[in-house]
Scaffold this active site. Structure first.
Site, mmCIF file in Angstrom:
data_model
loop_
_atom_site.group_PDB
_atom_site.id
_atom_site.type_symbol
_atom_site.label_atom_id
_atom_site.label_comp_id
_atom_site.label_asym_id
_atom_site.label_seq_id
_atom_site.Cartn_x
_atom_site.Cartn_y
_atom_site.Cartn_z
ATOM 1 C CB CYS A 184 1.380 -18.565 27.372
ATOM 2 S SG CYS A 184 2.234 -17.695 26.223
ATOM 3 C CE LYS B 29 -10.782 -10.202 31.464
ATOM 4 N NZ LYS B 29 -11.594 -8.771 31.305
HETATM 5 C C1 AGP Z 1 -9.540 -3.897 28.506
HETATM 6 O O1 AGP Z 1 -10.710 -3.961 28.005
HETATM 7 C C2 AGP Z 1 -8.335 -4.639 28.120
HETATM 8 N N1 AGP Z 1 -8.428 -6.040 28.167
HETATM 9 C C3 AGP Z 1 -7.005 -4.253 28.800
HETATM 10 O O2 AGP Z 1 -6.902 -2.961 28.570
HETATM 11 C C4 AGP Z 1 -7.339 -4.470 30.414
HETATM 12 O O3 AGP Z 1 -7.932 -3.569 30.988
HETATM 13 C C5 AGP Z 1 -5.639 -4.369 30.825
HETATM 14 O O4 AGP Z 1 -4.794 -5.369 30.242
HETATM 15 C C6 AGP Z 1 -5.657 -4.230 32.418
HETATM 16 O O5 AGP Z 1 -6.044 -5.704 32.961
HETATM 17 P P1 AGP Z 1 -6.077 -5.888 34.397
HETATM 18 O O6 AGP Z 1 -7.254 -4.961 34.972
HETATM 19 O O7 AGP Z 1 -6.531 -7.351 34.706
HETATM 20 O O8 AGP Z 1 -5.035 -5.653 35.100
#
Ligand code: AGP
Length: 591
Positions: A2, A586
């Site tokens: 969040c 994200k």
């Molecule tokens: C990818 O498009 C996704 N948003 C998700 O799989 C992301 O790659 C994953 O949560 C890892 O995030 P990070 O690279 O910030 O650790």
């Protein structure tokens, strides 16, 4: 995961300031949002289900406010369950990021004690716990922070909380797990779950560490160690401003902006990163064992690197972050763990890094966010340097991770310049792919697929990992069920899924896997599947071909772009929001 944003100071309209902070944090969770302010000794609150968008607030003027954007864990997506949550009398407003694993037990105890619980959230319980403890403690300048720390100690699981007490005019936050930091601005103190959103207000940031609490008043702040209750001296870090714009400028969305930034960023990486990648290559040479970890797209980049390092004669172990604990027994003082994370806050990666350090291993990080937990906890950091990535989908960060790992693997075999040249050629080819004529071709392919429920992606060698990545891009933005496979697995079960006109994407670069990939394509074709080839040349089996030129080893990076574009066009055709897909966020800061 969040978004938390708070303010305590002289600004007359803190609600407005906090709401604009939440708008910039929305990629951390967008099921609902809410803001609370002080209104004559009571909390006034404005909260709603859904995205903030262009919303404004009608809350009364106040110089203190606390806000939240939610990714639902406990309790459905509803106005009642939106944060902030209140105590019985509307004096305390609480926001939270995390999961209280002893929620049921606390809920029963508070109900027995007569508290009126209005929501299904674990968060509301925290407000009532603090309310209880405030009544039990004698009046003192630290009464709220003592009550909050005592309440925090009763919570199980990884949690970060903030409480606003409108009677005392104080705000207290406590952290264990997801990120939280304080911005020291001229007009007062800001609190946020991502320091990047504070940089418009200040560059002076105090990052809260696990086990710490902070008390904010208009005229000062105090930091405490929760275990001992002792006060600590606040650490202030001066953060450099990001080079690239964090707004979307003239682009229709962040996904488009960030896809289009890739060519120039790859050229800059080819130019700037040699010293970093040589260092990493030297550390890989010295290490007894090398482990690559990451989640989602970062995990796929780590998976590709396993093939790249094997080609350079180095055996490395790849694991997705959440499964890495099975390799803990093999970690030691001569181990090198290479952790990939765009945000630098993914909880499964951070836990793996902590476990690696506890076992004496060295940690190298490939991350994009200066000041993130991974950035600050790694022994050695390779910055992705791609500027803020706001779209939930990883695009430019993924290609930058692949570029750094490719350069490192060629530094290992003393052929770095070859890889740098190939990277610049890949940047040119990506620019062509992002250009109008190839976009038109990809839009036509998307049109032919938009009504399909299933899409399969095949790849071999490092392109097996890219088949997984391509499927991830298509499914997370268009909501079509897309699945990636190793090409060789086709006849071991996948083929049963192929029906007439089932779309099947085949990654068929001009390398050692080319012939076998074309053979797989022919076998799918024989069952009536619709073939979309990603290859340097059209082939008889292909119904459609997205041409990716052979530019040498960096062709791998170009191969990530067709699925970005296809996913984007499918999302547009199906009316999806490319930047904030449903049920995602994200930064993944909870387990
Ligand atoms: C990818 O498009 C996704 N948003 C998700 O799989 C992301 O790659 C994953 O949560 C890892 O995030 P990070 O690279 O910030 O650790």
């Amino acid at each position: 995961m969040c978004g938390i944003f708070g303010y305590m100071g002289q600004h007359p309209n803190a609600a407005e300031l906090v709401l604009s902070g939440l708008k910039r944090l929305e990629y951390q969770g967008y099921d609902s949002w809410g803001v609370a302010v002080s209104d004559h000794g009571h909390v006034a609150i404005d909260k709603h289900v859904g995205k903030i968008g262009a919303a404004t607030t009608t809350l009364p003027l106040s110089s203190m406010a606390l806000g939240h954007t939610r990714w639902a864990t406990h309790g459905s997506v509803s106005d009642e369950n939106a944060h902030p949550q209140l105590d019985c009398v509307g004096r305390l407003a609480v926001v939270h990021n995390g999961i209280v694993s002893n929620e049921a037990q606390l809920r029963r105890a508070l109900a027995r004690a007569g508290h009126r619980l209005r929501s299904q959230t674990d968060t509301e319980l925290i407000a009532h716990l603090i309310e209880d403890l405030l009544e039990q403690l004698p009046e003192s300048p630290e009464r709220l922070v003592q009550a909050t720390m005592a309440a925090f100690r009763k919570l199980r699981g990884l949690n970060t909380i903030t409480v606003l007490d409108v009677r005392r005019g104080e705000m207290v936050a406590a952290k264990s797990g997801s990120p939280l930091c304080v911005g020291h601005a001229e007009s007062g103190y800001l609190l946020a779950s991502d320091h990047a959103v504070l940089l418009d207000h200040t560059r002076r940031i105090s990052f809260l560490h696990d086990g710490q609490a902070v008390l904010l008043r208009r005229d000062g702040m105090n930091v405490y160690d929760m275990a001992s209750g002792h006060e600590l001296t606040p650490e202030i870090t001066q953060i450099a401003a990001p080079a690239l714009r964090s707004d979307r400028g003239e682009h229709p969305d962040f996904m488009t902006k960030e896809m289009l930034e890739q060519p120039e960023l790859l050229r800059l990486l080819a130019e700037r990163s040699p010293s970093y990648v040589r260092d990493l290559a030297a550390r890989i040479d010295q290490a007894q064992d090398v482990f690559l970890i990451g989640c989602g797209s970062s995990g796929h980049a780590a998976h590709v690197a396993q093939y790249l390092f094997a080609r350079a004669g180095r055996r490395v172990h790849y694991s997705t972050g959440s499964e890495f604990s099975y390799l803990y027994p093999f970690l030691g003082s001569r181990s090198l763990v290479i952790a990939l994370s765009q945000s630098g806050e993914t909880i499964d990666v951070l836990q793996a890094v902590r476990a690696a350090h506890e076992r004496g291993a060295t940690v190298a990080a490939l991350t994009n966010v200066e000041g993130s937990t991974l950035w600050r906890s790694a022994d050695f950091t390779l910055p992705l340097d791609v500027g803020p990535e706001r779209c939930v989908l990883a695009t430019k960060s993924m290609s930058a991770q692949l570029a750094l790992l490719l350069l490192t693997s060629y530094a290992l075999s003393r052929q770095l310049d070859l890889a740098r040249t190939s990277l610049c050629r890949a940047a040119d080819d990506i620019e062509r792919l992002l250009g109008a004529s190839s976009r038109t071709e990809i839009q036509a392919i998307a049109h032919s697929m938009q009504a399909r429920d299933h899409v399969y992606v095949l790849g071999r060698g490092p392109n097996h990992a890219l088949a997984l990545e391509s499927a991830l891009k298509i499914k997370e933005v268009s909501y079509i069920h897309a699945e990636g496979f190793a090409g060789g697995e086709l006849k071991h079960g996948v083929m049963a899924l192929i029906e007439p006109r089932t779309p099947c994407i085949v990654l068929a670069p001009q390398d050692e896997t080319h012939a076998d990939s074309l053979a797989s394509a022919m076998q799918v074709k024989a069952r009536g599947g619709t073939l979309i080839g990603i290859a340097p040349e059209p082939q008889p089996a292909f119904d459609h071909c997205i041409r990716v030129n052979d530019v040498g080893p960096a062709t791998l990076i170009t191969n990530t772009v067709p699925a970005q574009l296809l996913g984007y066009e499918l999302a547009r055709l199906r009316g999806r929001d490319p930047d904030m897909p449903r049920n995602l966020a994200k930064t993944i800061t909870v387990k």
